[in-house]
Write a protein that holds these residues in place. Structure first.
Motif, PDB file in Angstrom:
ATOM      1  N   LYS A  33     -11.609  -3.868   5.307  1.00  0.00           N
ATOM      2  CA  LYS A  33     -10.903  -2.782   4.640  1.00  0.00           C
ATOM      3  C   LYS A  33     -10.125  -1.931   5.631  1.00  0.00           C
ATOM      4  O   LYS A  33      -8.951  -1.625   5.440  1.00  0.00           O
ATOM      5  CB  LYS A  33     -11.902  -1.905   3.880  1.00  0.00           C
ATOM      6  CG  LYS A  33     -11.257  -0.748   3.119  1.00  0.00           C
ATOM      7  CD  LYS A  33     -12.029   0.540   3.244  1.00  0.00           C
ATOM      8  CE  LYS A  33     -12.042   1.088   4.638  1.00  0.00           C
ATOM      9  NZ  LYS A  33     -12.547   2.468   4.748  1.00  0.00           N
ATOM     10  N   GLN A  37      -5.798  -1.444   6.254  1.00  0.00           N
ATOM     11  CA  GLN A  37      -5.154  -0.163   5.986  1.00  0.00           C
ATOM     12  C   GLN A  37      -4.270   0.328   7.119  1.00  0.00           C
ATOM     13  O   GLN A  37      -3.539   1.300   6.955  1.00  0.00           O
ATOM     14  CB  GLN A  37      -6.227   0.902   5.680  1.00  0.00           C
ATOM     15  CG  GLN A  37      -6.906   0.673   4.336  1.00  0.00           C
ATOM     16  CD  GLN A  37      -8.010   1.678   4.077  1.00  0.00           C
ATOM     17  OE1 GLN A  37      -8.545   2.275   5.006  1.00  0.00           O
ATOM     18  NE2 GLN A  37      -8.348   1.862   2.828  1.00  0.00           N
ATOM     19  N   ARG A 168     -12.245  13.126   0.898  1.00  0.00           N
ATOM     20  CA  ARG A 168     -12.776  11.846   0.421  1.00  0.00           C
ATOM     21  C   ARG A 168     -14.276  11.915   0.170  1.00  0.00           C
ATOM     22  O   ARG A 168     -14.767  11.461  -0.868  1.00  0.00           O
ATOM     23  CB  ARG A 168     -12.490  10.728   1.425  1.00  0.00           C
ATOM     24  CG  ARG A 168     -12.855   9.348   0.894  1.00  0.00           C
ATOM     25  CD  ARG A 168     -12.953   8.313   1.994  1.00  0.00           C
ATOM     26  NE  ARG A 168     -14.099   8.552   2.869  1.00  0.00           N
ATOM     27  CZ  ARG A 168     -14.526   7.681   3.792  1.00  0.00           C
ATOM     28  NH1 ARG A 168     -13.886   6.536   3.960  1.00  0.00           N
ATOM     29  NH2 ARG A 168     -15.559   7.953   4.546  1.00  0.00           N
ATOM     30  N   TYR A 215     -12.095   3.493  -7.128  1.00  0.00           N
ATOM     31  CA  TYR A 215     -10.758   3.634  -7.696  1.00  0.00           C
ATOM     32  C   TYR A 215     -10.275   5.081  -7.733  1.00  0.00           C
ATOM     33  O   TYR A 215      -9.067   5.332  -7.675  1.00  0.00           O
ATOM     34  CB  TYR A 215     -10.722   3.013  -9.100  1.00  0.00           C
ATOM     35  CG  TYR A 215     -10.619   1.506  -9.037  1.00  0.00           C
ATOM     36  CD1 TYR A 215      -9.414   0.890  -8.737  1.00  0.00           C
ATOM     37  CD2 TYR A 215     -11.741   0.721  -9.222  1.00  0.00           C
ATOM     38  CE1 TYR A 215      -9.321  -0.492  -8.640  1.00  0.00           C
ATOM     39  CE2 TYR A 215     -11.665  -0.668  -9.138  1.00  0.00           C
ATOM     40  CZ  TYR A 215     -10.446  -1.273  -8.843  1.00  0.00           C
ATOM     41  OH  TYR A 215     -10.370  -2.649  -8.748  1.00  0.00           O
ATOM     42  N   THR A 216     -11.202   6.033  -7.805  1.00  0.00           N
ATOM     43  CA  THR A 216     -10.775   7.432  -7.870  1.00  0.00           C
ATOM     44  C   THR A 216     -10.491   8.039  -6.503  1.00  0.00           C
ATOM     45  O   THR A 216      -9.766   9.031  -6.403  1.00  0.00           O
ATOM     46  CB  THR A 216     -11.850   8.295  -8.584  1.00  0.00           C
ATOM     47  OG1 THR A 216     -13.118   8.105  -7.943  1.00  0.00           O
ATOM     48  CG2 THR A 216     -11.959   7.920 -10.047  1.00  0.00           C
ATOM     49  N   MET A 218      -9.579   6.075  -3.520  1.00  0.00           N
ATOM     50  CA  MET A 218      -8.934   5.153  -2.592  1.00  0.00           C
ATOM     51  C   MET A 218      -7.768   5.771  -1.803  1.00  0.00           C
ATOM     52  O   MET A 218      -7.658   5.559  -0.591  1.00  0.00           O
ATOM     53  CB  MET A 218      -8.451   3.911  -3.356  1.00  0.00           C
ATOM     54  CG  MET A 218      -8.218   2.707  -2.496  1.00  0.00           C
ATOM     55  SD  MET A 218      -9.749   2.093  -1.764  1.00  0.00           S
ATOM     56  CE  MET A 218      -9.106   1.463  -0.224  1.00  0.00           C
ATOM     57  N   PRO A 219      -6.857   6.545  -2.435  1.00  0.00           N
ATOM     58  CA  PRO A 219      -5.749   7.129  -1.657  1.00  0.00           C
ATOM     59  C   PRO A 219      -6.231   7.994  -0.493  1.00  0.00           C
ATOM     60  O   PRO A 219      -5.650   7.977   0.595  1.00  0.00           O
ATOM     61  CB  PRO A 219      -4.991   7.955  -2.701  1.00  0.00           C
ATOM     62  CG  PRO A 219      -5.270   7.256  -3.993  1.00  0.00           C
ATOM     63  CD  PRO A 219      -6.695   6.808  -3.876  1.00  0.00           C
ATOM     64  N   LEU A 253       1.646   1.930  -4.239  1.00  0.00           N
ATOM     65  CA  LEU A 253       0.559   0.952  -4.262  1.00  0.00           C
ATOM     66  C   LEU A 253      -0.136   0.809  -2.911  1.00  0.00           C
ATOM     67  O   LEU A 253      -1.265   0.319  -2.841  1.00  0.00           O
ATOM     68  CB  LEU A 253       1.086  -0.417  -4.724  1.00  0.00           C
ATOM     69  CG  LEU A 253       1.570  -0.501  -6.170  1.00  0.00           C
ATOM     70  CD1 LEU A 253       2.047  -1.908  -6.495  1.00  0.00           C
ATOM     71  CD2 LEU A 253       0.452  -0.087  -7.140  1.00  0.00           C
ATOM     72  N   TRP A 256      -3.633   2.043  -2.405  1.00  0.00           N
ATOM     73  CA  TRP A 256      -4.790   1.268  -2.873  1.00  0.00           C
ATOM     74  C   TRP A 256      -4.981   0.002  -2.035  1.00  0.00           C
ATOM     75  O   TRP A 256      -5.693  -0.903  -2.427  1.00  0.00           O
ATOM     76  CB  TRP A 256      -4.651   0.942  -4.355  1.00  0.00           C
ATOM     77  CG  TRP A 256      -5.141   2.072  -5.207  1.00  0.00           C
ATOM     78  CD1 TRP A 256      -6.398   2.231  -5.726  1.00  0.00           C
ATOM     79  CD2 TRP A 256      -4.401   3.231  -5.624  1.00  0.00           C
ATOM     80  NE1 TRP A 256      -6.498   3.405  -6.414  1.00  0.00           N
ATOM     81  CE2 TRP A 256      -5.281   4.044  -6.381  1.00  0.00           C
ATOM     82  CE3 TRP A 256      -3.091   3.677  -5.425  1.00  0.00           C
ATOM     83  CZ2 TRP A 256      -4.889   5.255  -6.931  1.00  0.00           C
ATOM     84  CZ3 TRP A 256      -2.713   4.880  -5.975  1.00  0.00           C
ATOM     85  CH2 TRP A 256      -3.590   5.655  -6.723  1.00  0.00           C
ATOM     86  N   THR A 257      -4.388  -0.009  -0.811  1.00  0.00           N
ATOM     87  CA  THR A 257      -4.608  -1.116   0.117  1.00  0.00           C
ATOM     88  C   THR A 257      -6.060  -1.111   0.575  1.00  0.00           C
ATOM     89  O   THR A 257      -6.602  -0.067   0.919  1.00  0.00           O
ATOM     90  CB  THR A 257      -3.704  -0.981   1.361  1.00  0.00           C
ATOM     91  OG1 THR A 257      -2.344  -0.882   0.940  1.00  0.00           O
ATOM     92  CG2 THR A 257      -3.856  -2.189   2.270  1.00  0.00           C
ATOM     93  N   THR A 259      -8.535  -2.068  -1.372  1.00  0.00           N
ATOM     94  CA  THR A 259      -9.415  -1.807  -2.512  1.00  0.00           C
ATOM     95  C   THR A 259     -10.473  -2.892  -2.678  1.00  0.00           C
ATOM     96  O   THR A 259     -11.649  -2.593  -2.906  1.00  0.00           O
ATOM     97  CB  THR A 259      -8.595  -1.694  -3.820  1.00  0.00           C
ATOM     98  OG1 THR A 259      -7.699  -0.585  -3.723  1.00  0.00           O
ATOM     99  CG2 THR A 259      -9.513  -1.479  -5.014  1.00  0.00           C
ATOM    100  N   ARG A 262     -13.257  -2.677  -0.046  1.00  0.00           N
ATOM    101  CA  ARG A 262     -13.985  -1.421  -0.231  1.00  0.00           C
ATOM    102  C   ARG A 262     -14.776  -1.451  -1.531  1.00  0.00           C
ATOM    103  O   ARG A 262     -15.904  -0.946  -1.610  1.00  0.00           O
ATOM    104  CB  ARG A 262     -13.011  -0.229  -0.237  1.00  0.00           C
ATOM    105  CG  ARG A 262     -13.760   1.105  -0.295  1.00  0.00           C
ATOM    106  CD  ARG A 262     -12.842   2.311  -0.107  1.00  0.00           C
ATOM    107  NE  ARG A 262     -13.633   3.528  -0.127  1.00  0.00           N
ATOM    108  CZ  ARG A 262     -13.418   4.536  -0.974  1.00  0.00           C
ATOM    109  NH1 ARG A 262     -12.428   4.501  -1.855  1.00  0.00           N
ATOM    110  NH2 ARG A 262     -14.179   5.617  -0.930  1.00  0.00           N
TER     111      ARG A 262
END
Length: 289
Positions: A33, A37, A168, A215-216, A218-219, A253, A256-257, A259, A262
Motif C-alpha cells: 500500500k 502511494q 486519519r 473507504y471513508t 483513504m484520502p 481517484l 484511493w490509490t 485501497t 489497505r
C-alpha cells in the motif's frame, strides 16, 4: 450501549499485544500500500510484490516492519486505554454511551494515538520503505534509519505529516470503534442476548469495521504517505498543498490509490485486533465491575 470499563493496565497489555501481532501478520499488505502511494509511475499491487521479490526477496516485503510493529503495539495500547477512558467520561449515570458519544470517544482515542505513537512510527516506516526502493539505500535498519532521520532533520523529522496522521487516526478510530460497538451491541441484543460472542463473530464484526474505515479515510492516508516520503519537503508546503497537487495533477481517484492492499490489511487487522484484545481481556480478567 453500556460502557464496560477496562482496567487501564489490562487495556494496555491486551491492546499492545494485539497491535504487535496484527502489524507483523499484515505487514506485507502495508508495504504494498505504501509503495503504491508514492508519486511517479503507478504500479498495481501484484507488480509491486513481483518486483520486490525479484530484487530483494521475501525480506524486502518486510522493509520497515519493526518500525510498524513497535509503533502498532504502542498505538493499540494507547488507543484502547484512551478509548475506554473517554468512553467512561462520556457515559451517562447508568453507564450507557450513545453512538454519537462513542464516535467522539473514538475520535479522541485516534488523536492520542496519532501524537504519541503513530506519527513517529509511520514516518520512519514510510522513509525506510521509500529508501529501500532506491538504487543505493542509505538506511541499514530501524535504529540506524531513525538516528539518521533525526540527525538530518531534527526531532521534527519523525513528526512529518502530523496533521494528516491526526486526521486519519481520529477518523479511523471514530469510524472503527463506532461501527464495531454498534454491530456488537446489535448482535448481542438480537442473536445472542446476554451471551458472550464467540471469536468467529467478533472477528467478523471487526472485519466489517475495518472495511467501513478504509473507504471513508483513504484520502487522508494517501496525503499522509506523500507528506512522509523522502521528497516531501521539496514538493509540498503543507498537507493542504499536497492534497491540492494530487487533485489537480493526478486526479481525484489518486486519493484511493492503495485501497486494495489497505482494504485487505484493515479487514484482516480489524478481525485480529478485536479478537485478540477481547480474548486477552477474558484471560486476565481486565473488566472492572
Amino acid at each position: 450501549m453500556t460502557a464496560k470499563k477496562e482496567k487501564p493496565i489490562h487495556s494496555l497489555i491486551a491492546g499492545s499485544t494485539a497491535g504487535a501481532i496484527e502489524a507483523f501478520v499484515t505487514y506485507p499488505m502495508e508495504f504494498v500500500k505504501t509503495r503504491s502511494q508514492f508519486g511517479g509511475k503507478r504500479q498495481n499491487p501484484m507488480s509491486i510484490i513481483r518486483d520486490t521479490l525479484k530484487t530483494q526477496g521475501v525480506t524486502g516485503l518486510y522493509s520497515g516492519c519493526m518500525a510498524l510493529v513497535v509503533g502498532n503495539a504502542a498505538k493499540a495500547g494507547v488507543r484502547f486505554v484512551s478509548y475506554d477512558h473517554f468512553k467512561g467520561m462520556l457515559a451517562d449515570s447508568q453507564g450507557k454511551i450513545s453512538a454519537p458519544r462513542s464516535l467522539l470517544a473514538g475520535l479522541g482515542a485516534g488523536m492520542m494515538e496519532a501524537i504519541f505513537a503513530v506519527t513517529p512510527s509511520e514516518t520512519i516506516k514510510t522513509k525506510l520503505i521509500d529508501d529501500a526502493h532506491r538504487p543505493n539505500p542509505q538506511y541499514r535498519g530501524l535504529i540506524h534509519g531513525t538516528a539518521s532521520i533525526v540527525k538530518q532533520e531534527g526531532i521534527f523529522g519523525i513528526y512529518r505529516g502530523l496533521f494528516p496522521v491526526m486526521m486519519r487516526q481520529g477518523a479511523n478510530s471514530a469510524v472503527r470503534f463506532t461501527t464495531y460497538s454498534t454491530l456488537k451491541q446489535f448482535v448481542q441484543g438480537t442473536a445472542r442476548p446476554g451471551q458472550p460472542l464467540p471469536s468467529t463473530i467478533t472477528f467478523g464484526i471487526g472485519a466489517i469495521a475495518g472495511l467501513v474505515t478504509v473507504y471513508t479515510t483513504m484520502p487522508l492516508d494517501v496525503v499522509k504517505t506523500r507528506m512522509q516520503s523522502l521528497e516531501a519537503r521539496a514538493q509540498y508546503r503543507n498537507s493542504f498543498h499536497c492534497a491540492y497537487r494530487i487533485f489537480t495533477e493526478e486526479g481525484i481517484l489518486r486519493f484511493w490509490t492503495g485501497t486494495t492492499p489497505r482494504l485487505a490489511r484493515l479487514v484482516l487487522s480489524g478481525g485480529i485486533v478485536f479478537t485478540t484484545y477481547e480474548n486477552i481481556i477474558k484471560v486476565i480478567g481486565g473488566r472492572s465491575p
